[in-house]
Design a protein around this motif. Structure first.
Motif, short mmCIF file in Angstrom:
data_model
loop_
_atom_site.label_atom_id
_atom_site.label_comp_id
_atom_site.label_asym_id
_atom_site.label_seq_id
_atom_site.Cartn_x
_atom_site.Cartn_y
_atom_site.Cartn_z
N GLY A 1 35.74 24.72 43.02
CA GLY A 1 34.77 25.78 43.25
C GLY A 1 34.40 26.50 41.98
N TYR A 2 33.14 26.90 41.87
CA TYR A 2 32.67 27.60 40.67
C TYR A 2 32.97 29.08 40.83
N GLN A 3 33.96 29.58 40.08
CA GLN A 3 34.51 30.91 40.29
C GLN A 3 34.69 31.65 38.98
N VAL A 4 34.93 32.94 39.09
CA VAL A 4 35.39 33.74 37.95
C VAL A 4 36.91 33.81 38.05
N MET A 5 37.58 33.43 36.97
CA MET A 5 39.02 33.22 37.02
C MET A 5 39.82 34.51 36.81
N SER A 6 41.01 34.52 37.41
CA SER A 6 41.99 35.58 37.13
C SER A 6 43.37 34.96 37.00
N ASP A 7 43.41 33.74 36.46
CA ASP A 7 44.66 33.02 36.27
C ASP A 7 45.13 33.12 34.83
N LEU A 8 46.44 33.08 34.66
CA LEU A 8 47.08 33.17 33.35
C LEU A 8 47.80 31.85 33.08
N TRP A 9 47.55 31.26 31.91
CA TRP A 9 48.11 29.96 31.55
C TRP A 9 48.84 30.03 30.21
N LYS A 10 49.86 29.17 30.07
CA LYS A 10 50.58 29.02 28.80
C LYS A 10 50.56 27.54 28.41
N TYR A 11 50.29 27.28 27.13
CA TYR A 11 50.33 25.91 26.63
C TYR A 11 51.42 25.79 25.58
N ASP A 12 52.36 24.87 25.80
CA ASP A 12 53.44 24.58 24.87
C ASP A 12 52.99 23.45 23.96
N ILE A 13 52.76 23.75 22.69
CA ILE A 13 52.24 22.77 21.75
C ILE A 13 53.22 21.62 21.56
N ALA A 14 54.50 21.95 21.40
CA ALA A 14 55.50 20.92 21.10
C ALA A 14 55.62 19.90 22.23
N ASN A 15 55.55 20.38 23.48
CA ASN A 15 55.70 19.49 24.63
C ASN A 15 54.38 19.02 25.21
N THR B 1 42.58 29.63 43.29
CA THR B 1 41.25 29.47 43.88
C THR B 1 40.59 30.84 44.00
N GLY B 2 39.26 30.81 44.02
CA GLY B 2 38.50 32.00 44.37
C GLY B 2 38.32 33.01 43.27
N THR B 3 37.39 33.92 43.51
CA THR B 3 37.11 35.07 42.65
C THR B 3 37.77 36.29 43.27
N VAL B 4 38.70 36.90 42.56
CA VAL B 4 39.55 37.96 43.10
C VAL B 4 39.27 39.27 42.38
N ALA B 5 39.07 40.33 43.13
CA ALA B 5 38.78 41.64 42.56
C ALA B 5 40.01 42.20 41.86
#
Length: 278
Positions: A94-108, A119-123
């Protein structure tokens, strides 16, 4: 797109927009020592849904969905890359405005979905000012990257465009002047400063004087710094129909804003003086 500089001086870029409305979820690295790009992760096709996996669990199959339109990014003391928000595709495409938090581990070479809905657009949910809570969230927002990391490896974000869910989609609600902090130790957000009212005109106070009643006008802003004492700075930005060229300082230890420089009105002209002469 979202962007970072890692601890080794490499430049990273995630997502972004192509051909007007085509968002991507590709992760790229540029090595300035070799002047070479590396396509690290993600799809070469547009509009890819996210693969969230299990919250808090890293996996080689996890990837944030395609997104663009600005989002907040941090590099933690361990060198991991973090991102929040943006506009694009959620877990089901779904095309949404995000409120998710992500972490990327470069080494792994692994993404971890850390917080927020898949999912979804959350206030936004402010909760109690200064009090962390599992329910508190900056909500769906984009169009900014005023973000910092403090001395305790906590992640801060300011303002941006906030969006509200509505029947059949979502709409922009306005621009915030709110300051938020994510504490990875307790994995919760805290609303720290600013108002709950959107597109506020701001309270400048006296230039150069810190005051607990000061707060900037609501905006999205990309130019930001930290000084050797750990204070956060951001310059300018925009709201719908307005731009600013003011400079603000935020002292996270006292939770106070200071209007440092620039006019206290919008759409100010530049004053250039003599080139290369401060």
């Amino acid at each position: 797109p979202m962007q970072w500089t890692d601890k080794d001086g490499n430049f990273w870029m995630f997502g972004g927009l192509k051909d007007g409305w085509s968002e991507y979820n590709t992760l790229w690295k540029f090595d300035p020592s070799t002047e070479e790009w590396t396509w690290v992760r993600g799809s070469s096709s547009c509009c890819t849904a996210g693969n969230y996996g299990v919250q808090g669990v890293p996996s080689s199959s996890n990837d944030p969905g395609a997104r663009a339109w600005g989002g907040w990014t941090w590099v933690d003391t361990s060198g991991n890359l973090w991102l929040y928000g943006g506009i694009g595709n959620d877990d089901v495409g779904g095309y949404q405005v995000m409120s998710d938090l992500w972490k990327y581990d470069i080494a792994n070479n692994e993404w971890t979905w850390m917080d927020g809905p898949n999912t979804g657009t959350v206030a936004v949910y402010y909760g109690t000012n200064g009090t962390p809570s599992s329910n508190t969230s900056p909500g769906a927002r984009a169009e900014s990257n005023a973000a910092w990391v403090d001395a305790y490896d906590r992640y801060w974000l300011f303002g941006g465009a906030l969006y509200m869910p509505q029947q059949g989609g979502w709409s922009i609600a306005g621009f915030g002047n709110d300051m938020w902090m994510w504490d990875p130790g307790i994995q919760q957000w805290t609303w720290m400063q600013g108002t709950q009212q959107l597109s506020q005109s701001g309270v400048y106070g006296t230039q150069g004087v810190a005051d607990s009643s000061n707060y900037p006008p609501g905006r999205g802003s990309y130019a930001r710094w930290t000084d050797p004492d750990g204070n956060f700075y951001f310059f300018g930005g925009y709201n719908l129909g307005y731009c600013w060229n003011d400079l603000w300082k935020y002292d996270w230890q006292t939770n106070v804003f200071t209007w440092v420089s620039g006019p206290n009105s919008n759409n100010g002209l530049g004053t250039y003086g003599t080139q290369c002469t401060p």
